[in-house]
Design a protein around this motif. Structure first.
Motif, PDB file in Angstrom:
ATOM      1  N   VAL A  75      15.559  54.435  72.774  1.00  0.00           N
ATOM      2  CA  VAL A  75      14.260  53.820  72.934  1.00  0.00           C
ATOM      3  C   VAL A  75      14.200  53.551  74.642  1.00  0.00           C
ATOM      4  CG1 VAL A  75      12.485  52.061  72.546  1.00  0.00           C
ATOM      5  CG2 VAL A  75      14.023  52.739  70.732  1.00  0.00           C
ATOM      6  N   LYS A  76      13.137  54.262  74.889  1.00  0.00           N
ATOM      7  CA  LYS A  76      12.690  53.906  76.485  1.00  0.00           C
ATOM      8  C   LYS A  76      11.243  53.751  76.564  1.00  0.00           C
ATOM      9  CE  LYS A  76      16.472  56.895  78.179  1.00  0.00           C
ATOM     10  NZ  LYS A  76      16.844  57.955  79.011  1.00  0.00           N
ATOM     11  N   SER A  77      11.091  52.855  77.778  1.00  0.00           N
ATOM     12  CA  SER A  77       9.448  52.464  78.257  1.00  0.00           C
ATOM     13  C   SER A  77       9.683  53.291  79.283  1.00  0.00           C
ATOM     14  CB  SER A  77       9.401  51.108  78.355  1.00  0.00           C
ATOM     15  OG  SER A  77      10.406  50.516  79.136  1.00  0.00           O
ATOM     16  N   ALA A 110       9.183  48.278  74.042  1.00  0.00           N
ATOM     17  CA  ALA A 110      10.483  48.928  73.829  1.00  0.00           C
ATOM     18  C   ALA A 110      11.616  47.834  73.082  1.00  0.00           C
ATOM     19  CB  ALA A 110      10.870  49.405  75.064  1.00  0.00           C
ATOM     20  N   ARG A 111      11.719  46.860  73.841  1.00  0.00           N
ATOM     21  CA  ARG A 111      12.734  45.954  73.236  1.00  0.00           C
ATOM     22  C   ARG A 111      12.632  45.658  71.836  1.00  0.00           C
ATOM     23  NH1 ARG A 111      14.469  42.144  78.615  1.00  0.00           N
ATOM     24  NH2 ARG A 111      14.652  43.953  79.993  1.00  0.00           N
ATOM     25  N   LYS A 112      11.458  45.161  71.520  1.00  0.00           N
ATOM     26  CA  LYS A 112      10.814  44.854  70.298  1.00  0.00           C
ATOM     27  C   LYS A 112      11.476  46.044  69.263  1.00  0.00           C
ATOM     28  CE  LYS A 112       7.347  41.471  70.900  1.00  0.00           C
ATOM     29  NZ  LYS A 112       6.089  41.176  70.686  1.00  0.00           N
ATOM     30  N   LEU A 113      11.150  47.462  69.571  1.00  0.00           N
ATOM     31  CA  LEU A 113      11.388  48.485  68.849  1.00  0.00           C
ATOM     32  C   LEU A 113      12.738  48.694  68.680  1.00  0.00           C
ATOM     33  CD1 LEU A 113      10.485  50.681  67.136  1.00  0.00           C
ATOM     34  CD2 LEU A 113      10.282  52.236  68.936  1.00  0.00           C
ATOM     35  N   ARG A 114      13.447  48.366  69.782  1.00  0.00           N
ATOM     36  CA  ARG A 114      15.175  48.589  69.630  1.00  0.00           C
ATOM     37  C   ARG A 114      15.539  47.476  68.562  1.00  0.00           C
ATOM     38  NH1 ARG A 114      14.876  48.206  75.482  1.00  0.00           N
ATOM     39  NH2 ARG A 114      14.789  50.349  76.302  1.00  0.00           N
ATOM     40  N   LYS A 115      14.992  46.185  68.632  1.00  0.00           N
ATOM     41  CA  LYS A 115      15.520  45.121  67.854  1.00  0.00           C
ATOM     42  C   LYS A 115      15.216  45.516  66.171  1.00  0.00           C
ATOM     43  CE  LYS A 115      15.165  40.249  66.954  1.00  0.00           C
ATOM     44  NZ  LYS A 115      14.748  40.128  65.221  1.00  0.00           N
ATOM     45  N   ARG A 116      13.925  46.183  65.997  1.00  0.00           N
ATOM     46  CA  ARG A 116      13.569  46.346  64.752  1.00  0.00           C
ATOM     47  C   ARG A 116      14.552  47.775  64.196  1.00  0.00           C
ATOM     48  NH1 ARG A 116       7.239  45.746  66.303  1.00  0.00           N
ATOM     49  NH2 ARG A 116       7.119  43.792  65.366  1.00  0.00           N
ATOM     50  N   LEU A 117      14.641  48.606  65.165  1.00  0.00           N
ATOM     51  CA  LEU A 117      15.688  49.688  64.676  1.00  0.00           C
ATOM     52  C   LEU A 117      17.076  49.271  64.482  1.00  0.00           C
ATOM     53  CD1 LEU A 117      14.364  52.519  67.009  1.00  0.00           C
ATOM     54  CD2 LEU A 117      13.796  52.142  64.692  1.00  0.00           C
ATOM     55  N   ALA A 118      17.527  48.354  65.164  1.00  0.00           N
ATOM     56  CA  ALA A 118      18.927  47.851  65.143  1.00  0.00           C
ATOM     57  C   ALA A 118      19.059  46.936  63.785  1.00  0.00           C
ATOM     58  CB  ALA A 118      19.185  46.890  66.206  1.00  0.00           C
ATOM     59  N   ASP A 177      18.946  40.856  74.789  1.00  0.00           N
ATOM     60  CA  ASP A 177      19.748  41.261  74.038  1.00  0.00           C
ATOM     61  C   ASP A 177      19.657  42.956  73.824  1.00  0.00           C
ATOM     62  OD1 ASP A 177      21.332  39.022  74.069  1.00  0.00           O
ATOM     63  OD2 ASP A 177      21.105  38.701  72.091  1.00  0.00           O
ATOM     64  N   TYR A 178      18.071  43.199  73.877  1.00  0.00           N
ATOM     65  CA  TYR A 178      17.840  44.660  73.691  1.00  0.00           C
ATOM     66  C   TYR A 178      17.163  45.400  74.734  1.00  0.00           C
ATOM     67  CZ  TYR A 178      18.290  42.692  68.830  1.00  0.00           C
ATOM     68  OH  TYR A 178      18.682  42.156  67.729  1.00  0.00           O
ATOM     69  N   ALA A 179      17.768  44.915  76.049  1.00  0.00           N
ATOM     70  CA  ALA A 179      17.460  45.808  77.194  1.00  0.00           C
ATOM     71  C   ALA A 179      18.547  46.685  77.417  1.00  0.00           C
ATOM     72  CB  ALA A 179      17.441  44.537  78.440  1.00  0.00           C
TER      73      ALA A 179
END
Length: 180
Positions: A75-77, A110-118, A177-179
């Motif tokens: 995921v990238k912004s 983008a970080r929220k999406l990374r967390k959701r995907l993780a 943690d999701y950066a």
């Protein structure tokens, strides 16, 4: 047999007549925006002094080749220089900080999406589930961008602007943690 699915969404970009890759700057690759990053011609039909065009892109890969389900994602912004512009402004540093905050809001999501995907456990409806997670995140991102501009009157309300700077910085720290 290895099953691979790849999905890529670029937000804020619509190209009629076919897909064309737009120049972009990833949030992780730049310390801060500068006015030199705003390369589009200004839209003088709009009352705003500047426009930041940013969005989230993501890709994912699902495989069972190891015998167990494995989902990887990226995921990238992104900031799009060719679609972002600035007019002559009285207080360029202050306005640039406002535009940076728009980009920071995109990174927060983008970080929220990374967390959701993780946290996602692959099931039978991976494609639909991931699209739903993305759509939830994108809806939240757009709502926050609009709320930011409304509450700050597009940077005119300095008190609200300062509250938003603190709020977004705090939320980015919450999702550190999701950066990338």
């Amino acid at each position: 047999m290895r099953k691979v699915f790849l999905v890529l969404f670029l937000l804020g970009i619509v190209h009629i007549g076919g897909a064309q890759e737009k120049r972009k700057i990833a949030w992780a690759d730049i310390d801060r925006l500068s006015w030199q990053n705003f390369e589009a011609a200004p839209d003088y039909n709009i009352d705003f002094s500047a426009n930041t065009n940013s969005g989230i892109s993501y890709s994912w890969n699902y495989s069972t080749s190891t015998g167990k389900p494995e989902l990887t994602h990226e995921v990238k912004s992104n900031f799009y220089p060719d679609l972002s512009w600035v007019k002559d402004v009285n207080n360029p540093e202050y306005l640039l900080a406002h535009e940076q905050l728009h980009f920071d809001i995109t990174e927060l999501h983008a970080r929220k999406l990374r967390k959701r995907l993780a946290e996602y456990e692959p099931g039978r409806r991976i494609r639909q589930d991931l699209k739903r997670l993305y759509n939830i995140t994108e809806t939240e991102r757009v709502a926050m961008q609009n709320r930011f501009d409304k509450e700050t009157s597009h940077s005119e309300n300095k008190e609200a602007e300062l509250r938003w700077r603190k709020f977004v910085a705090s939320k980015l720290a919450d999702y550190e943690d999701y950066a990338l």
